[in-house]
Design a protein around this motif. Structure first.
Motif, PDB file in Angstrom:
ATOM      1  N   PHE A 139      16.540  -3.991 -16.811  1.00  0.00           N
ATOM      2  CA  PHE A 139      16.258  -5.360 -16.424  1.00  0.00           C
ATOM      3  C   PHE A 139      16.033  -5.432 -14.911  1.00  0.00           C
ATOM      4  O   PHE A 139      15.085  -6.075 -14.446  1.00  0.00           O
ATOM      5  N   MET A 140      16.885  -4.806 -14.116  1.00  0.00           N
ATOM      6  CA  MET A 140      16.741  -4.798 -12.654  1.00  0.00           C
ATOM      7  C   MET A 140      15.428  -4.110 -12.245  1.00  0.00           C
ATOM      8  O   MET A 140      14.734  -4.583 -11.349  1.00  0.00           O
ATOM      9  N   PHE A 141      15.136  -3.008 -12.897  1.00  0.00           N
ATOM     10  CA  PHE A 141      13.893  -2.294 -12.603  1.00  0.00           C
ATOM     11  C   PHE A 141      12.703  -3.187 -12.923  1.00  0.00           C
ATOM     12  O   PHE A 141      11.741  -3.261 -12.152  1.00  0.00           O
ATOM     13  N   TRP A 142      12.756  -3.877 -14.087  1.00  0.00           N
ATOM     14  CA  TRP A 142      11.660  -4.714 -14.551  1.00  0.00           C
ATOM     15  C   TRP A 142      11.459  -5.914 -13.639  1.00  0.00           C
ATOM     16  O   TRP A 142      10.327  -6.324 -13.384  1.00  0.00           O
ATOM     17  N   LYS A 143      12.520  -6.510 -13.135  1.00  0.00           N
ATOM     18  CA  LYS A 143      12.423  -7.721 -12.354  1.00  0.00           C
ATOM     19  C   LYS A 143      12.300  -7.478 -10.844  1.00  0.00           C
ATOM     20  O   LYS A 143      11.721  -8.299 -10.151  1.00  0.00           O
ATOM     21  N   VAL A 144      12.825  -6.364 -10.313  1.00  0.00           N
ATOM     22  CA  VAL A 144      12.833  -6.163  -8.872  1.00  0.00           C
ATOM     23  C   VAL A 144      11.882  -5.055  -8.443  1.00  0.00           C
ATOM     24  O   VAL A 144      11.003  -5.243  -7.601  1.00  0.00           O
ATOM     25  N   VAL A 145      12.045  -3.903  -9.017  1.00  0.00           N
ATOM     26  CA  VAL A 145      11.289  -2.731  -8.539  1.00  0.00           C
ATOM     27  C   VAL A 145       9.818  -2.811  -8.934  1.00  0.00           C
ATOM     28  O   VAL A 145       8.933  -2.586  -8.095  1.00  0.00           O
ATOM     29  N   LEU A 146       9.535  -3.101 -10.188  1.00  0.00           N
ATOM     30  CA  LEU A 146       8.145  -3.138 -10.645  1.00  0.00           C
ATOM     31  C   LEU A 146       7.315  -4.196  -9.910  1.00  0.00           C
ATOM     32  O   LEU A 146       6.184  -3.902  -9.496  1.00  0.00           O
ATOM     33  N   PRO A 147       7.776  -5.430  -9.685  1.00  0.00           N
ATOM     34  CA  PRO A 147       6.954  -6.383  -8.932  1.00  0.00           C
ATOM     35  C   PRO A 147       6.698  -5.933  -7.495  1.00  0.00           C
ATOM     36  O   PRO A 147       5.579  -6.090  -6.984  1.00  0.00           O
ATOM     37  N   ASN A 148       7.731  -5.377  -6.837  1.00  0.00           N
ATOM     38  CA  ASN A 148       7.518  -4.876  -5.467  1.00  0.00           C
ATOM     39  C   ASN A 148       6.510  -3.723  -5.461  1.00  0.00           C
ATOM     40  O   ASN A 148       5.654  -3.636  -4.583  1.00  0.00           O
ATOM     41  N   MET A 149       6.633  -2.865  -6.438  1.00  0.00           N
ATOM     42  CA  MET A 149       5.697  -1.735  -6.520  1.00  0.00           C
ATOM     43  C   MET A 149       4.282  -2.246  -6.794  1.00  0.00           C
ATOM     44  O   MET A 149       3.313  -1.746  -6.210  1.00  0.00           O
ATOM     45  N   GLN A 150       4.181  -3.269  -7.676  1.00  0.00           N
ATOM     46  CA  GLN A 150       2.864  -3.829  -7.984  1.00  0.00           C
ATOM     47  C   GLN A 150       2.262  -4.489  -6.753  1.00  0.00           C
ATOM     48  O   GLN A 150       1.067  -4.360  -6.491  1.00  0.00           O
ATOM     49  N   LYS A 151       3.075  -5.211  -5.951  1.00  0.00           N
ATOM     50  CA  LYS A 151       2.591  -5.821  -4.711  1.00  0.00           C
ATOM     51  C   LYS A 151       2.080  -4.750  -3.744  1.00  0.00           C
ATOM     52  O   LYS A 151       1.026  -4.901  -3.114  1.00  0.00           O
ATOM     53  N   THR A 152       2.848  -3.682  -3.615  1.00  0.00           N
ATOM     54  CA  THR A 152       2.450  -2.593  -2.726  1.00  0.00           C
ATOM     55  C   THR A 152       1.137  -1.966  -3.198  1.00  0.00           C
ATOM     56  O   THR A 152       0.227  -1.711  -2.389  1.00  0.00           O
ATOM     57  N   LEU A 153       1.012  -1.738  -4.483  1.00  0.00           N
ATOM     58  CA  LEU A 153      -0.221  -1.139  -5.020  1.00  0.00           C
ATOM     59  C   LEU A 153      -1.412  -2.092  -4.840  1.00  0.00           C
ATOM     60  O   LEU A 153      -2.524  -1.653  -4.512  1.00  0.00           O
ATOM     61  N   ASP A 154      -1.171  -3.412  -5.063  1.00  0.00           N
ATOM     62  CA  ASP A 154      -2.256  -4.384  -4.878  1.00  0.00           C
ATOM     63  C   ASP A 154      -2.697  -4.450  -3.412  1.00  0.00           C
ATOM     64  O   ASP A 154      -3.897  -4.505  -3.118  1.00  0.00           O
ATOM     65  N   ALA A 155      -1.708  -4.453  -2.496  1.00  0.00           N
ATOM     66  CA  ALA A 155      -2.053  -4.479  -1.063  1.00  0.00           C
ATOM     67  C   ALA A 155      -2.830  -3.230  -0.680  1.00  0.00           C
ATOM     68  O   ALA A 155      -3.806  -3.289   0.080  1.00  0.00           O
ATOM     69  N   ARG A 156      -2.412  -2.124  -1.210  1.00  0.00           N
ATOM     70  CA  ARG A 156      -3.109  -0.857  -0.923  1.00  0.00           C
ATOM     71  C   ARG A 156      -4.533  -0.891  -1.467  1.00  0.00           C
ATOM     72  O   ARG A 156      -5.476  -0.440  -0.809  1.00  0.00           O
ATOM     73  N   ALA A 157      -4.682  -1.426  -2.684  1.00  0.00           N
ATOM     74  CA  ALA A 157      -6.018  -1.518  -3.289  1.00  0.00           C
ATOM     75  C   ALA A 157      -6.911  -2.445  -2.455  1.00  0.00           C
ATOM     76  O   ALA A 157      -8.094  -2.146  -2.224  1.00  0.00           O
ATOM     77  N   GLU A 158      -6.343  -3.587  -1.993  1.00  0.00           N
ATOM     78  CA  GLU A 158      -7.119  -4.500  -1.150  1.00  0.00           C
ATOM     79  C   GLU A 158      -7.528  -3.830   0.160  1.00  0.00           C
ATOM     80  O   GLU A 158      -8.659  -3.995   0.626  1.00  0.00           O
ATOM     81  N   LYS A 159      -6.605  -3.098   0.733  1.00  0.00           N
ATOM     82  CA  LYS A 159      -6.902  -2.403   1.993  1.00  0.00           C
ATOM     83  C   LYS A 159      -8.000  -1.363   1.786  1.00  0.00           C
ATOM     84  O   LYS A 159      -8.920  -1.238   2.609  1.00  0.00           O
ATOM     85  N   ILE A 160      -7.926  -0.648   0.691  1.00  0.00           N
ATOM     86  CA  ILE A 160      -8.959   0.362   0.394  1.00  0.00           C
ATOM     87  C   ILE A 160     -10.304  -0.324   0.163  1.00  0.00           C
ATOM     88  O   ILE A 160     -11.339   0.110   0.685  1.00  0.00           O
ATOM     89  N   GLU A 161     -10.303  -1.425  -0.618  1.00  0.00           N
ATOM     90  CA  GLU A 161     -11.556  -2.142  -0.869  1.00  0.00           C
ATOM     91  C   GLU A 161     -12.115  -2.723   0.421  1.00  0.00           C
ATOM     92  O   GLU A 161     -13.328  -2.717   0.654  1.00  0.00           O
ATOM     93  N   GLY A 162     -11.229  -3.257   1.297  1.00  0.00           N
ATOM     94  CA  GLY A 162     -11.678  -3.765   2.599  1.00  0.00           C
ATOM     95  C   GLY A 162     -12.254  -2.650   3.452  1.00  0.00           C
ATOM     96  O   GLY A 162     -13.267  -2.834   4.130  1.00  0.00           O
ATOM     97  N   GLY A 163     -11.597  -1.498   3.416  1.00  0.00           N
ATOM     98  CA  GLY A 163     -12.108  -0.347   4.165  1.00  0.00           C
ATOM     99  C   GLY A 163     -13.464   0.101   3.640  1.00  0.00           C
ATOM    100  O   GLY A 163     -14.364   0.442   4.409  1.00  0.00           O
ATOM    101  N   ILE A 164     -13.620   0.071   2.321  1.00  0.00           N
ATOM    102  CA  ILE A 164     -14.908   0.449   1.725  1.00  0.00           C
ATOM    103  C   ILE A 164     -15.977  -0.561   2.140  1.00  0.00           C
ATOM    104  O   ILE A 164     -17.102  -0.182   2.487  1.00  0.00           O
ATOM    105  N   ALA A 165     -15.620  -1.854   2.119  1.00  0.00           N
ATOM    106  CA  ALA A 165     -16.594  -2.882   2.521  1.00  0.00           C
ATOM    107  C   ALA A 165     -16.968  -2.710   3.987  1.00  0.00           C
ATOM    108  O   ALA A 165     -18.150  -2.825   4.358  1.00  0.00           O
ATOM    109  N   GLN A 166     -15.956  -2.451   4.830  1.00  0.00           N
ATOM    110  CA  GLN A 166     -16.251  -2.228   6.247  1.00  0.00           C
ATOM    111  C   GLN A 166     -17.124  -0.993   6.434  1.00  0.00           C
ATOM    112  O   GLN A 166     -18.044  -0.990   7.254  1.00  0.00           O
TER     113      GLN A 166
END
Length: 183
Positions: free
Chosen positions: A38-65
């Motif tokens: 439950f702790m993993f599902w509610k705390v760790v996975l959302p933080n990990m998903q945010k980090t992965l999304d930010a990384r994906a946005e940064k990569i896409e921004g870098g590709i666009a640049q």
């Protein structure tokens, strides 16, 4: 023998299987596992998903640049090639104009040299003609004097009359010239 089989079955039930845990172990293991899950599902996975999304946005921004930088570089290269082609064409025009001007200057210099050579040749011909006339005049007077001296020796007297002797010499030279021209 029957007694041995019963004894073996009793011992089998009293000794549980070491691979299957007891029921209380299973229950007490499921509870902490569910809490951690439950702790993993509610705390760790959302933080990990945010980090992965930010990384994906940064990569896409870098590709666009990178794509926009690549487009800008392509446009700059195109402008550079256009300027280079324009400069080459301008250099070719300048070179062609210089060639034409050089040809004109060369033609003018040749004309000037030809005119100068013609003037020198004409002056030389005039000088030669003047010298020829002076030589003829000098020869006439010398030949006339020699002819008078010779005539005086042949006759035995000196011819003293300058006018008559000069007329005789001129007539004699004119006759010689006529004979020379007729040949």
């Amino acid at each position: 023998m029957l007694h041995a089989i019963v004894w073996a079955s009793e011992t089998v039930e009293s000794n549980p299987n070491p691979l299957i845990p007891a029921m209380y172990d299973i229950v007490w293991s499921i509870v902490p596992f569910a809490i951690v899950l439950f702790m993993f599902w509610k705390v760790v996975l959302p933080n990990m998903q945010k980090t992965l999304d930010a990384r994906a946005e940064k990569i896409e921004g870098g590709i666009a640049q990178a794509e926009s930088a690549q487009k800008e570089a392509a446009e700059a290269l195109e402008k550079y090639n256009a300027l280079l082609a324009e400069a080459r064409a301008e250099a070719a025009d300048i070179k062609e104009k210089a060639r034409a001007e050089g040809a004109l200057i060369l033609a003018e210099l040749k004309d000037q040299a030809s005119d100068a050579a013609d003037a020198i040749t004409a002056k030389a011909h005039q000088q030669i003609e003047a010298e020829r006339l002076a030589a003829i005049q000098s020869l006439r007077s010398e030949v006339g004097q020699l002819a008078l001296d010779l005539a005086g020796r042949v006759i035995g007297e000196q011819v003293k009359d300058a006018k008559s002797s000069s007329a005789i010499v001129d007539r004699f030279i004119a006759d010689l010239e006529k004979n020379e021209k007729s040949k």
